[in-house]
Design a protein around this motif. Sequence first.
Motif: not given
Lengths: 488, 127, 446
Positions: B21-29, B44-50, B72-78, B104-110
């Motif tokens: 239930n973790k999403a790693y986010v980055g920018i592309t090449d 981002p700040e840890i624990a911020s809700q996006l 994706i929607a979720g809480t920043v944990i790292e 994240f809780a909901d992955d339908s956005i994927l």
Amino acid sequence: MIQKEKALIFEISRPGRFACSLPECDVPQKDLSELIPGELLRDSPPDLPEVSEVDLVRHYTRLSQRNYGVDAGFYPLGSCTMKYNPKVNEDMACLSGFANVHPYQDEKAVQGCLELLWKTDRLLSEITGMERFTFQPAAGAHGEMTGLMIIKAWHESRGDHARTKIIIPDSAHGTNPASAAIAGFNVVEVKSDENGLVNLHELEKAIDGETAGLMLTNPNTLGLFEKHIPEIARMIHEAGGLLYYDGANMNAIMGVSRPGDMGFDVIHLNLHKTFSTPHGGGGPGAGPVGVVKELVPFLPAPTVEYDGQRYYADYTRPLSIGRVRSFHGNFTVVVKAYAYILTMGAKGLRQVSETAVLNANYVLAKLRDLYHLPYDRHCMHEVVFSAENQKKQGVSALDIAKRLLDYGFHPPTIYFPLIVKEALMIEPTETESKETLDSFIKAMEDISGEAKQDPELVKGAPYSTVVSRLDEAMAARKPKVRYMPMSE
Amino acid sequence: MKVLDGLYYSKEHEWVKITGNKAYVGITDYAQESLGEIVFVELPEIASQLNVGDVLGVVESVKAASDVYSPIAGTVIEVNEALDDDPALLNEDPYVNWIAVLEFADDSILDELMDASGYEAYCSKEE
Amino acid sequence: MQRYIPNTGEQQEEMLRDIGVSSIEELFADIPESIRLKRDLDLPEALSEMELVRHLKELSGRNASTDEYACFLGAGAYDHYIPSVIQHLVRRQEFYTAYTPYQPEISQGTLQAIFEYQTMICSLTGMDVSNASMYDGATAVAEAAAMACRSTGRAGIIVAKTVHPQSCEVLRTYSRYTGRSITEWDHKDGRLDLAGLERLLSDDTAAVIVQSPNFFGLIEDLGNLSDMVHENGSLLIVSCNPISLAMLKPPGDLGADIAVGEGQPLGNPLSFGGPYLGFMAAKEKFMRKMPGRIVGETRDRQGRRGYVLTIQTREQHIRREKATSNICSNHSLNALAAAMYLSALGKSGLEKVAALCCRKARYTYDELLKTGAFSPAFTGPFFNEFAVRYHGDIDRLNEKLLEHRIIGGYPLERDYPELKGVWLVAVTEKQTRKEIDDFVERAGSL
């Protein structure tokens, strides 16, 4: 020639040296701890340089020699109007009766200063077709903020709180949207059309009941006159909005057409551009704001008034947006602009604009075969080329700019306006002779040739300056923004 | 231009890698290349809700600043603090050097994001 | 032809031919007839240089200059002596006829000088990072407030009533449409009322702004103010007189997050109010939230040290409406003059100037009280300026002094109706004992 690094003033500092001479204390020498409690005093004196007067003079003279100003040569920096700064105007601003006057002196003791402000207001109002000016804004961007707040205050004074949007063309100066944000507006960007002008259909779509106004530079940043301005003004006014004129390009139209007659309601001028005051290596400028009659009550307080006998500051302005700067703004900059207008007169100012436009079109005509001209028509006071042709050889606008340094010229503005790729924005101004323009044109021709035959040469430029290209990424990654001795 | 299989891609040139239930986010090449030398990353700040489309961070070069939008929607944990010291890591390998991890809780956005081949096609149209 | 326009008529014709038009008029074809000015501008006839000089000398002669008048007026702008060498250097054309240093290779002079300026401002204020200048002290206060709001995500500003009234006015104007709320913090006997702050702080307070020496000339004892402010999650902004920092504890040591001030006392003439410069310095963690230009050190391709404008992504030309400020032109030449002044005076000279101001102000204060016509308005230590209560009409007093070529103090009633009869008097190193004695005698005997 390999140039050596220039020492910092801190590096030439030696304990015990000084470059000033102060009188002895002629009042009782009370111990400072008697006057101020010890816990309020600092522990050690600030770490300032210790140099002799000769060291000081040499240091700053050598620094100055690492600079390039208009007095040294051609400076065709687009949108910046780097014209010659008349010497006599500098002397006038240094007259003791201007330079050594305290802003809080009694009105009776500053009648000359107030009269000068009042008269400059009259002159600028005539030149632009406005009713009144304020001199508080210290620079163009500060003027924009002031003007936009006046627009906001006008809407609100009529109970219209729905006006939250300012329309700005995509070719606008970056300060326009930034100023709009400070005045509490949201920015709606409209695209330019294929002729480089405001797209009227896009504009129509952008206008609605939330439109507070439109900001426009005319001629625009492509150096083109927005010829549909009467139509644009009608559209904005009919929708209940006001028109703001960014005066950065006023040098193109003095005595020919006035923003007030075009339908603009608020305007700022850059005295450090159009009215010849020097830019000081980044300021001070002055950005006086003019308004039409209906908006006069909203000007920052105080305004300077004249009752036929005396000049005075009027603080009783209930609708004023408030003060935007201390005192009356950059007063001695206004002195220089006043001197300039009196020197030029009506015919002189018109000749300024005519020659500025002639010079720009001459550069356009001479370089159009070598450099891509995205908007192919006569320009006003500046011309925007693109280095697209040269880019095919891998030579960018930046490379051309750097190579121009080796030819002894200040480069044009590059990568602006944003809507032209590899933009080279050239503003010659009226104070340059045909001979100067010809040698610049020759340099641009030579560089275009070099770009074809030896692109690496251009990409490695400059070679003749005190430093070569500087690593800006390194500066931004680990910012070092003050001198720290090795030991720290 | 490098595009990795197994990641999800957004139109704003962010990638997402899903592990539980973790999403790693980055920018592309593609994104790092068009920005040029990256000099600063605002994390981002840890624990911020996006929510989807919220600004997760900013990636800056000398002459440009580009918002990174949360795909994706979720809480920043790292957050990847290594980027504080060495933002150029994003130029070196934008896929190894993620920016933040969201729970994240909901992955339908994927379903609305692109896969590697879809993203490649998208970029070639952008050029 | 005109002396600033070199092209001859013949050259003009030649250029028109090359452009392919027959007249300059054709180049203006895009301007619609309906908005053309069909007359000459109604301006006075052009003046020759001699006529211009005569006119401006006449105008300037109608002002009282501090060259000829003894000036005891301060209230934010101070009549200090400017060493001759400064004008010679700051008026070098290479500095003043240059634009913003967009091309660093040919702007190393301006860039290095500003880097040195930033270093000196950091030393004075005890801060880590300084920008390249703001328009003046008042706009620096307003920009610092905006910076605090950006850094904390809050919208409330508490400003002490003893901060310069014009700074407060500008702060209010800048905050008018940005959703910031400004709360005034009343003083107690002319100084900060620390106990009173507790009631004003809230979880929306972005910053607390104080000034020391404050507008009444009093040096504030910030005590544990920074702890109080920081515990609330807010920032402390301290505005200060740069000359006083030669003696007084710097904002950095007092726990301030942002230091600002009016830089005019540093080598810039009074100029009827401008151009001056605002200085702004902050603790390192706020660097990327700062407005305005910042110069940084780097290397060229040969590894030589050089300077560039840096962290530019904060600025309007890149970030547009999301920029930290709309400022573009700053007051570079005034900052240059400030750096030259600080270098000319140096470590020992600035301390001497500060001590002279402080001792002369105290002497003037003591002597004024001795006359019996004045009484203390407040208690507390002061630097170069103090407030006294006059037992008569201040406007009349100032008028009489002016007749004797003395520029008197500032009536605080203008901004503080409750301070009727209170006179703010400033003394710098420029006023001699003889001038002070003369001033005291005349003021005391009216």
